[in-house]
Design an enzyme around this catalytic site. Structure first.
Site, mmCIF file in Angstrom:
data_model
loop_
_atom_site.group_PDB
_atom_site.id
_atom_site.type_symbol
_atom_site.label_atom_id
_atom_site.label_comp_id
_atom_site.label_asym_id
_atom_site.label_seq_id
_atom_site.Cartn_x
_atom_site.Cartn_y
_atom_site.Cartn_z
ATOM 1 N N TRP A 138 0.821 -1.211 0.000
ATOM 2 C CA TRP A 138 0.000 0.000 0.000
ATOM 3 C C TRP A 138 0.852 1.256 0.000
ATOM 4 C CZ3 TRP A 138 -4.868 2.193 0.313
ATOM 5 C CH2 TRP A 138 -4.929 3.471 0.882
ATOM 6 N N MET A 139 0.389 2.294 -0.729
ATOM 7 C CA MET A 139 1.032 3.610 -0.666
ATOM 8 C C MET A 139 -0.028 4.692 -0.544
ATOM 9 S SD MET A 139 3.524 5.471 -3.443
ATOM 10 C CE MET A 139 2.295 6.099 -4.559
ATOM 11 N N ASP A 141 0.332 9.075 0.990
ATOM 12 C CA ASP A 141 0.995 10.372 0.755
ATOM 13 C C ASP A 141 2.464 10.293 0.334
ATOM 14 O OD1 ASP A 141 -1.281 10.656 2.259
ATOM 15 O OD2 ASP A 141 -0.344 11.801 3.861
ATOM 16 N N TRP A 165 -4.255 0.276 3.964
ATOM 17 C CA TRP A 165 -3.540 1.163 4.894
ATOM 18 C C TRP A 165 -3.166 0.419 6.186
ATOM 19 C CZ3 TRP A 165 -3.602 3.083 9.793
ATOM 20 C CH2 TRP A 165 -2.822 4.200 10.030
ATOM 21 N N SER A 198 3.161 11.171 7.768
ATOM 22 C CA SER A 198 3.741 12.020 6.722
ATOM 23 C C SER A 198 4.640 13.124 7.266
ATOM 24 C CB SER A 198 2.622 12.639 5.892
ATOM 25 O OG SER A 198 2.019 11.631 5.146
ATOM 26 N N ARG A 260 -0.139 17.022 12.833
ATOM 27 C CA ARG A 260 0.746 16.140 12.062
ATOM 28 C C ARG A 260 1.228 16.742 10.748
ATOM 29 N NH1 ARG A 260 -4.325 13.430 12.032
ATOM 30 N NH2 ARG A 260 -5.384 13.498 10.014
ATOM 31 N N ASP A 261 2.070 15.943 10.072
ATOM 32 C CA ASP A 261 2.556 16.190 8.718
ATOM 33 C C ASP A 261 3.470 17.422 8.631
ATOM 34 O OD1 ASP A 261 0.782 14.101 8.363
ATOM 35 O OD2 ASP A 261 -0.803 15.358 7.498
ATOM 36 N N GLU A 312 -4.749 18.656 6.524
ATOM 37 C CA GLU A 312 -3.645 17.687 6.602
ATOM 38 C C GLU A 312 -2.560 18.150 5.630
ATOM 39 O OE1 GLU A 312 -5.732 13.461 7.614
ATOM 40 O OE2 GLU A 312 -5.685 13.950 5.502
ATOM 41 N N TRP A 399 -9.560 9.343 -0.056
ATOM 42 C CA TRP A 399 -9.779 8.527 1.148
ATOM 43 C C TRP A 399 -11.141 7.839 1.171
ATOM 44 C CZ3 TRP A 399 -6.260 6.213 3.468
ATOM 45 C CH2 TRP A 399 -5.033 6.809 3.760
HETATM 46 C C1 FRU Z 1 -3.169 12.167 4.733
HETATM 47 C C2 FRU Z 1 -2.852 11.459 6.014
HETATM 48 C C3 FRU Z 1 -1.884 12.284 6.830
HETATM 49 C C4 FRU Z 1 -1.210 11.250 7.678
HETATM 50 C C5 FRU Z 1 -1.145 10.072 6.745
HETATM 51 C C6 FRU Z 1 -1.266 8.738 7.425
HETATM 52 O O1 FRU Z 1 -3.536 11.345 3.690
HETATM 53 O O2 FRU Z 1 -4.039 11.219 6.731
HETATM 54 O O3 FRU Z 1 -2.475 13.327 7.553
HETATM 55 O O4 FRU Z 1 0.057 11.651 8.091
HETATM 56 O O5 FRU Z 1 -2.188 10.220 5.817
HETATM 57 O O6 FRU Z 1 -0.970 7.691 6.556
#
Ligand code: FRU
Length: 616
Positions: A138-139, A141, A165, A198, A260-261, A312, A399
């Site tokens: 799976w891939m 971000d 995921w 991410s 996050r991110d 995000e 998503w």
């Molecule tokens: C966005 C996200 C990010 C998070 C990651 C988890 O697609 O929800 O906010 O870091 O994916 O895989």
């Protein structure tokens, strides 16, 4: 008795020979109810774990005795096997793997095996020909996009233990030209602190962080019980990373759950590093001298753009003003989920000024600007260290149904990299996202159909025949007095992806309702009552079968230049150099091999119609 039977079954399944030439065998030892140890004598390179996607997650741990041992969540097969995933085993006399949560009668016990090889040869009919994907698994971000010493590094949210995921690692590929990608081993693995979510990466030219001149410094969110920002560094050109002992380097001051991110960038006027982090409904900015101690600077976003929603994957870049290269504006890229224009996730941006403390958006808070008008463009962020170019890479999914697409060996691809620039229309500044010029190097067979005037339809049966569904079409469309004018991509199964200018509504439309397999993504999960107001109740409609559209007011009008990229499971459209970008997945049961030009209600001119076969 059960254990003995299982041991026999397993021994029978262990056909591979380990490197030392001795037979690798598995015996099973029951630790307690629901927890078994697989003892692998003379371990081969891999334990091949059978996966069944419909199963819940079991837990698999490579037991080394270290406190760093971490369980991976794997959908181990109960009734039948969808595919295998490899777990790398250490060399030595014996390897031990703990398996928790697998029923005694599961087919897993028969099918688990060892091997020195894991075949990554493509078995997916929908694996793209010229878009980046992981070899398996799976891939989502793109992460840590950074350019250094002639290499573009593309790290990405990766599950090596299944094509759904989970188990977030940073996978890794490198490229010298943004189109040919070499897969490398995963760079940062899930650990006992949590998933590796991410983030971003920079080149530390002056050794500000103290890990060495020119080290690549990566920032990611460690997602466990809370979300905190961590640092890892690489001194071998991004191949391997060491997690910093002082992690986390940043925690939320208010205990926020969705934090996050991190995207880190250099802000020269202050001679400091800045980090922008998504914080639920806003973006927070921090600054630092050494990338380890971060001070809060301020926030932006609450009340801006599409509502309600959650932010995000931010980015914050400067782009030259059109026609005045000496002036630059700041663009805050904000990935939003859910609540977007066509449902689920998409990428928005805000244009304005930044003085090192405050970002002032130049548009009214309710103004919404999309970086792409398709449904499969998300988590888009830009490479660092690319000088005057700003190159963004999207994840090509949504998503709402990313886990359900009709793929098995892998799930997830990146859309083509895009170069960003500013343009002004009707007093607003927008970002154009045009495919990078490097993509032209993929062009092979060229068929020029010249200028075609169409009233009704004209079928170009030979234009993309024999190209295996991987091609590019360019055309300058002048709709004239036609109500609509466009290009239909179709196949003998009657499936079609239709791209057209709807002059009555003033829209560029891509309709994928009859594009092939569309009967997935029939559910949507609402996170909160507020989100449910946007996404609607559970099980409501098919999220995939729809048409997406963009306002033609973004273009100057008259004639529209369309550059359309088609691959095994995607259609990307760039109009007038990226003033409109539109990225959509499609799953035709056979390749589109016929092009139909059409114009309704009048005659339209299709100028310089040209098709190129694209291959690696
Ligand atoms: C966005 C996200 C990010 C998070 C990651 C988890 O697609 O929800 O906010 O870091 O994916 O895989």
């Amino acid at each position: 008795m059960r254990k003995i039977v299982m041991a026999l079954l397993l021994a029978a399944a262990c056909t591979a020979l380990a490197a030392c030439g001795r037979r690798s065998t598995i015996t099973v030892e029951c630790e307690r109810a629901g927890s078994d140890l697989l003892r692998i004598a003379h371990p081969a390179k891999y334990l091949l774990l059978p996966v069944e996607e419909a199963c819940g997650e079991a837990r698999v741990t490579l037991v080394t005795g270290s406190p760093a041992d971490v369980a991976m969540d794997v959908r181990l097969a109960h009734d039948s096997v969808d595919y295998f995933v490899p777990m790398e085993l250490p060399a030595g006399a014996e390897a031990v793997v703990r398996v928790e949560g697998v029923a005694p009668d599961a087919v897993f016990w028969e099918k688990v095996s060892v091997s020195d090889r894991f075949d990554t040869g493509n078995t997916d009919r929908y694996r793209p020909v010229y878009h980046h994907t992981p070899p398996y698994g799976w891939m989502n971000d793109p992460n840590g996009l950074v350019y250094k010493d002639g290499e573009y590094h593309l790290y990405y949210q990766y599950n090596p233990y299944g094509s759904m995921w989970g188990n977030m690692h940073w996978g890794h590929s490198v490229s010298r030209d943004l189109v040919h990608w070499e897969p490398l081993p995963a760079a940062i693995a899930r650990d006992t602190m949590g998933h590796i979510f991410s983030g971003s990466a920079v080149v530390d030219r002056e050794n500000d962080a103290g890990f060495g001149r020119d080290a690549i410094i990566a920032f990611y969110t460690s997602a466990g019980d809370s979300q905190v920002q961590c640092l890892a560094y690489s001194t071998d050109n991004g191949r391997t990373f060491t997690k910093y002992g002082g992690n986390p380097v940043l925690t939320p001051f208010d205990g926020l759950r969705d934090f996050r991110d991190p995207k880190v960038f250099r802000y020269e006027p202050a001679k400091r590093w800045y980090m922008i982090v998504s914080a639920y409904k806003e973006m927070r900015l921090y600054s630092s001298e050494d990338m380890k101690e971060w001070e809060y600077v301020g926030a932006f976003g609450d009340g801006y753009g599409v509502q309600p929603r959650m932010f995000e994957c931010p980015d914050f870049v400067q782009l030259p003003v059109e026609g005045d290269g000496s002036r630059r504006k700041w663009v805050m890229i904000v990935n939003v989920n859910p609540g977007c224009i066509f449902g689920g996730s998409a990428t928005e941006y805000f244009v304005g000024d930044f003085d090192g403390e405050t970002f002032v958006c130049e548009s009214a808070p309710e103004t919404v600007k999309w970086l792409d008008y398709g449904k499969d463009h998300y988590a888009t962020v830009c490479f660092s260290n690319t000088g005057s170019r700003t190159i963004a890479v999207p994840w090509m999914s949504n998503w709402q149904y990313a886990n359900d697409t009709p793929q098995r060996q892998h799930r997830g691809a990146n859309a083509l990299p895009r170069e960003l620039s500013l343009f002004t229309k009707d007093g607003e500044t927008y970002v154009a996202a045009d495919v990078v010029g490097e993509v032209r190097s993929l062009r092979g067979r060229t068929v020029a159909a010249g200028d075609v005037t169409v009233e009704g339809e004209k079928v170009l049966a030979e234009l993309v025949k024999g190209l295996g569904g991987a091609f590019e079409i360019e055309a300058d469309i002048t709709p004239g007095d036609a109500r609509s004018a466009g290009i239909e991509l179709c196949n003998a199964a009657g499936e079609k992806a239709v791209v057209y200018l709807d002059m009555e509504s003033g829209r560029l439309v891509m309709d994928r309702t009859a594009s092939g397999v569309v009967d997935f993504g029939n559910r949507t999960e609402a996170f909160t009552a507020e989100d449910a107001a946007v996404t609607g109740p559970m099980n409501y409609v098919n999220d995939f079968a729809l048409a997406t559209w963009a306002p033609l007011t973004l273009c100057e009008g008259g004639t529209y230049h369309l550059d359309i990229f088609v691959d095994s499971c995607s259609v990307e459209i760039f109009v007038d150099g990226g003033r409109i970008a539109m990225t959509n997945l499609v799953f035709p049961t056979e390749a589109y091999d016929t092009v139909r030009l059409f114009a309704e209600g009048g005659a339209a001119r299709f100028g310089d119609v040209t098709a190129y076969g694209l291959s690696m």
